[in-house]
Design an enzyme around this catalytic site. Structure first.
Site, PDB file in Angstrom:
ATOM      1  N   ARG A   1       0.783  -1.285  -0.015  1.00 35.93           N
ATOM      2  CA  ARG A   1       0.345   0.026  -0.068  1.00 35.93           C
ATOM      3  C   ARG A   1       0.892   1.225  -0.019  1.00 35.93           C
ATOM      4  O   ARG A   1       0.416   2.474  -0.030  1.00 35.93           O
ATOM      5  CB  ARG A   1      -0.937   0.085   1.246  1.00 35.93           C
ATOM      6  CG  ARG A   1      -2.106  -0.977   1.095  1.00 35.93           C
ATOM      7  CD  ARG A   1      -3.057  -1.120   2.419  1.00 35.93           C
ATOM      8  NE  ARG A   1      -3.283   0.153   2.880  1.00 35.93           N
ATOM      9  CZ  ARG A   1      -4.543   0.870   2.654  1.00 35.93           C
ATOM     10  NH1 ARG A   1      -5.294   0.398   1.846  1.00 35.93           N
ATOM     11  NH2 ARG A   1      -4.842   2.157   3.268  1.00 35.93           N
TER      12      ARG A   1
ATOM     13  N   VAL B   1      -9.456  -1.184  15.514  1.00 37.34           N
ATOM     14  CA  VAL B   1      -8.988  -0.419  14.549  1.00 37.34           C
ATOM     15  C   VAL B   1      -9.036  -1.080  12.957  1.00 37.34           C
ATOM     16  O   VAL B   1      -9.537  -0.291  12.266  1.00 37.34           O
ATOM     17  CB  VAL B   1      -7.120  -0.547  14.463  1.00 37.34           C
ATOM     18  CG1 VAL B   1      -6.527   0.120  13.460  1.00 37.34           C
ATOM     19  CG2 VAL B   1      -6.723  -0.151  16.036  1.00 37.34           C
TER      20      VAL B   1
ATOM     21  N   CYS C   1      -2.435  -6.276   3.050  1.00 37.05           N
ATOM     22  CA  CYS C   1      -2.982  -7.286   3.741  1.00 37.05           C
ATOM     23  C   CYS C   1      -4.396  -7.416   3.587  1.00 37.05           C
ATOM     24  O   CYS C   1      -4.983  -6.279   3.776  1.00 37.05           O
ATOM     25  CB  CYS C   1      -2.363  -7.531   5.146  1.00 37.05           C
ATOM     26  SG  CYS C   1      -0.690  -8.030   5.351  1.00 37.05           S
TER      27      CYS C   1
HETATM   28  N1  EPU Z   1      -8.795   4.150   6.974  1.00 39.21           N
HETATM   29  C1  EPU Z   1     -10.003   4.413   6.112  1.00 39.21           C
HETATM   30  N2  EPU Z   1      -9.631   5.121   5.029  1.00 39.21           N
HETATM   31  C2  EPU Z   1      -8.431   5.475   4.661  1.00 39.21           C
HETATM   32  C3  EPU Z   1      -7.287   5.109   5.526  1.00 39.21           C
HETATM   33  C4  EPU Z   1      -7.524   4.314   6.732  1.00 39.21           C
HETATM   34  O1  EPU Z   1     -11.178   4.370   6.269  1.00 39.21           O
HETATM   35  O2  EPU Z   1      -8.144   6.409   3.500  1.00 39.21           O
HETATM   36  C5  EPU Z   1      -9.158   3.029   8.166  1.00 39.21           C
HETATM   37  C6  EPU Z   1      -8.695   1.852   7.906  1.00 39.21           C
HETATM   38  O3  EPU Z   1      -9.670   1.021   7.009  1.00 39.21           O
HETATM   39  C7  EPU Z   1      -8.517   1.167   9.245  1.00 39.21           C
HETATM   40  C8  EPU Z   1      -8.083   2.430  10.004  1.00 39.21           C
HETATM   41  O4  EPU Z   1      -8.416   3.361   9.248  1.00 39.21           O
HETATM   42  O5  EPU Z   1      -9.747   0.899   9.713  1.00 39.21           O
HETATM   43  C9  EPU Z   1      -6.702   2.711  10.527  1.00 39.21           C
HETATM   44  O6  EPU Z   1      -5.644   2.538   9.063  1.00 39.21           O
HETATM   45  P1  EPU Z   1      -4.446   3.072   9.109  1.00 39.21           P
HETATM   46  O7  EPU Z   1      -4.489   4.071   8.144  1.00 39.21           O
HETATM   47  O8  EPU Z   1      -4.051   3.603  10.579  1.00 39.21           O
HETATM   48  O9  EPU Z   1      -3.437   1.811   8.684  1.00 39.21           O
HETATM   49  P2  EPU Z   1      -2.387   1.960   7.713  1.00 39.21           P
HETATM   50  O10 EPU Z   1      -1.592   3.352   7.613  1.00 39.21           O
HETATM   51  O11 EPU Z   1      -2.882   1.384   6.261  1.00 39.21           O
HETATM   52  C10 EPU Z   1      -0.593   1.242   9.059  1.00 39.21           C
HETATM   53  C11 EPU Z   1       0.319  -0.004   9.106  1.00 39.21           C
HETATM   54  C12 EPU Z   1      -0.493  -1.319   9.756  1.00 39.21           C
HETATM   55  C13 EPU Z   1      -0.876  -1.151  11.007  1.00 39.21           C
HETATM   56  C14 EPU Z   1      -1.828   0.048  10.921  1.00 39.21           C
HETATM   57  C15 EPU Z   1      -2.307   0.668  12.066  1.00 39.21           C
HETATM   58  C16 EPU Z   1       2.066   0.294   7.569  1.00 39.21           C
HETATM   59  C17 EPU Z   1       2.661  -0.106   6.186  1.00 39.21           C
HETATM   60  N3  EPU Z   1       0.922  -0.262   7.797  1.00 39.21           N
HETATM   61  O12 EPU Z   1      -1.417   0.949   8.299  1.00 39.21           O
HETATM   62  O13 EPU Z   1       0.515  -2.428   9.651  1.00 39.21           O
HETATM   63  O14 EPU Z   1      -1.988  -2.190  11.265  1.00 39.21           O
HETATM   64  O15 EPU Z   1      -1.055   1.401  10.437  1.00 39.21           O
HETATM   65  O16 EPU Z   1      -1.496   0.840  13.247  1.00 39.21           O
HETATM   66  O17 EPU Z   1       2.348   1.054   8.313  1.00 39.21           O
HETATM   67  C18 EPU Z   1       1.374  -4.570   9.574  1.00 39.21           C
HETATM   68  O18 EPU Z   1       2.628  -4.185   9.640  1.00 39.21           O
HETATM   69  O19 EPU Z   1       1.107  -5.730   9.359  1.00 39.21           O
HETATM   70  C19 EPU Z   1       0.104  -3.489   9.065  1.00 39.21           C
HETATM   71  C20 EPU Z   1      -1.097  -3.923   8.746  1.00 39.21           C
END
Ligand code: EPU
Length: 445
Positions: free
Chosen positions: A103, A339, A127
């Site tokens: 992503r 989350v 994922c």
């Molecule tokens: N969300 C939305 N819209 C968006 C972005 C996010 O609705 O445009 C929602 C997501 O669907 C979720 C929530 O907001 O329900 C939180 O998502 P977040 O944006 O915080 O997650 P992320 O940035 O996509 C990162 C980590 C994840 C980790 C999460 C939470 C990376 C590459 N990934 O994901 O890590 O679980 O923050 O801490 O930094 C992993 O390492 O296996 C992993 C999945």
């Protein structure tokens, strides 16, 4: 890399042996990949230290290369040198081929808009843990003045009038959306105020990287981040903070298998919440100068009520490995996932191995969350202690996959874990580490 695995890889695990010994964790996947993107914003080369040998680093290296960034990776020393002097647009097909299941490409948008005035991102993977939309990201980029054009093959962005500082109110403290704002605001014209920001340690480390590059960023206690845009940024030299998800995963493996693991490189401050929970469950730990030792003290583990949340809460990524250990606690544990709406898929395989886990749509355990009135199985009740028996399992995603691996290591008998290459995305040299910890695990080609 010593763990280069192919798509058909299956791991055969003879379970029932405590994992004991010493391993090392290096930099955090979820900082390293973002700091690599930040290097795009500098006028001079950057150097990133403590870089782990994981697939996600390879993916981002490939994406940077096709955008003209010089990438030199000393795998053993864990040093990445990134030279962004000749940033250029990449071909759509190349971006698609390199992005794979990551992503991260969405975070290229702000830096590329600043450097080139345009950016393109393919359909995003990552994922399968819920919908994982990118609506926050696109809204943020629009707020800065970008034009977002959705096309059949992906999303084309342009900024004919440049990007301007703005006020952004996040509906949820999303890690990615906070990073998107930071990476875009640092070079935007004027001031940006981000309200409701995520403040995970990986984000604070990214802010440290950006500050080294010349950015002006302040963080308030009320989740407001203010960024004063600057005209130019230079390269950085930075040592990544440790991977607290990997460290906690091995800690849970020690607990589930009745073992004793010294995780060198693990650091206490970012793991405080995990350490409290680990202790409540009955695990023991010792914070040393060069790492943290985690072990099972013998006797029964204690069930707990747990809720995942944004920092400083209990990380969602710590949840799956710990759930395996909770199957070995005496009594009922409740885990409320707030989350991601869909992060209990991995429990099905655990049930197949003898675990007693029920999932519910309701918010169990005390507080209600945004998934409460909707159709998501986001609470789990784990009833222990249940012996685990070997099974043939398919890895569903990175963290769920590691949990399956822990379950196989804790189970009686021989398990076959298929699709093990997914674990390479975020756990470096995990085959070597399993060997160092005395696991009986062999790869079937
Ligand atoms: N969300 C939305 N819209 C968006 C972005 C996010 O609705 O445009 C929602 C997501 O669907 C979720 C929530 O907001 O329900 C939180 O998502 P977040 O944006 O915080 O997650 P992320 O940035 O996509 C990162 C980590 C994840 C980790 C999460 C939470 C990376 C590459 N990934 O994901 O890590 O679980 O923050 O801490 O930094 C992993 O390492 O296996 C992993 C999945």
């Amino acid at each position: 890399m010593s763990d280069v695995l192919t798509i058909s890889d299956t791991l055969t695990v003879e379970g029932g042996r405590p994992l004991s010994g010493e391993i090392t964790v290096r930099g955090a996947k979820n900082l390293v990949s973002k700091a690599m993107v930040a290097a795009l914003l500098g006028e001079t080369p950057s150097e990133l230290l403590n870089v782990p040998d994981i697939r996600d680093v390879e993916v981002v290296s490939g994406l940077l290369s096709i955008h003209g960034v010089g990438v030199e990776h000393d795998h053993e020393a864990g040093i990445l040198r990134l030279d962004p002097s000749n940033v250029e647009s990449a071909h759509v097909a190349d971006i698609d081929a390199h992005a794979g299941s990551s992503r991260i490409p969405i975070l290229f948008c702000g830096p590329l808009l600043h450097r080139l005035g345009e950016a393109f991102i393919p359909d995003l993977g990552g994922c399968r843990i819920g919908d994982r939309p990118i609506d926050y990201h696109l809204n943020i980029l629009r707020e800065f003045g970008a034009i977002v054009d959705k096309q059949p093959s992906g999303i084309a962005l342009s900024a004919p009038r440049g990007l301007k500082g703005t006020v952004i109110d996040l509906p949820y403290p999303s890690v990615g959306a906070t990073e998107q704002t930071l990476l875009t605001a640092v070079r935007a014209e004027g001031r940006t105020e981000l309200r409701g920001a995520a403040t995970e340690p990986e984000i604070m480390d990214l802010i440290a990287v950006l500050q080294k590059m010349g950015a002006i960023i302040s963080v308030d206690t009320d989740r407001t981040i203010r960024i004063d845009g600057v005209d130019r940024l230079v390269g950085f030299r930075h040592r990544s903070l440790a991977d607290r998800i990997e460290a906690a995963s091995w800690a849970s493996a020690a607990l589930a298998t009745g073992g004793d693991i010294l995780v060198k490189g693990a650091t206490q401050p970012e793991m405080m919440t995990f350490l409290n929970t680990f202790r409540k469950v009955g695990g023991a730990f010792d914070v040393l100068d060069d790492g943290i030792r985690f072990w099972h003290q013998g006797g029964d583990l204690t069930p707990i009520v747990l809720e995942t949340g944004v920092h400083p809460g209990f990380m969602t990524d710590w949840q799956q490995p710990l759930v395996v250990a909770l199957t070995q606690a005496e009594g009922l544990s409740i885990v409320h996932e707030t989350v991601y709406e869909n992060r209990f898929g991995f429990t099905e395989a655990l049930r197949g191995m003898g675990a007693n886990i029920q999932v519910y749509r309701d918010c169990l355990g005390g507080s209600s969350c945004r998934f409460g009135q909707r159709n998501f199985f986001h609470s789990a009740v784990i009833s222990g202690r249940t012996p685990l028996t070997a099974a043939d399992i398919e890895v569903p995603d990175l963290r769920g996959g590691f949990s399956h691996l822990i379950a196989a290591l804790a189970a009686d008998g021989t398990s076959n874990v298929r699709g093990i290459q997914l674990i390479n995305r975020g756990y470096e040299h995990f085959m070597d580490k399993l060997e160092a910890l005395g696991a009986a695990a062999t790869l079937k080609a």
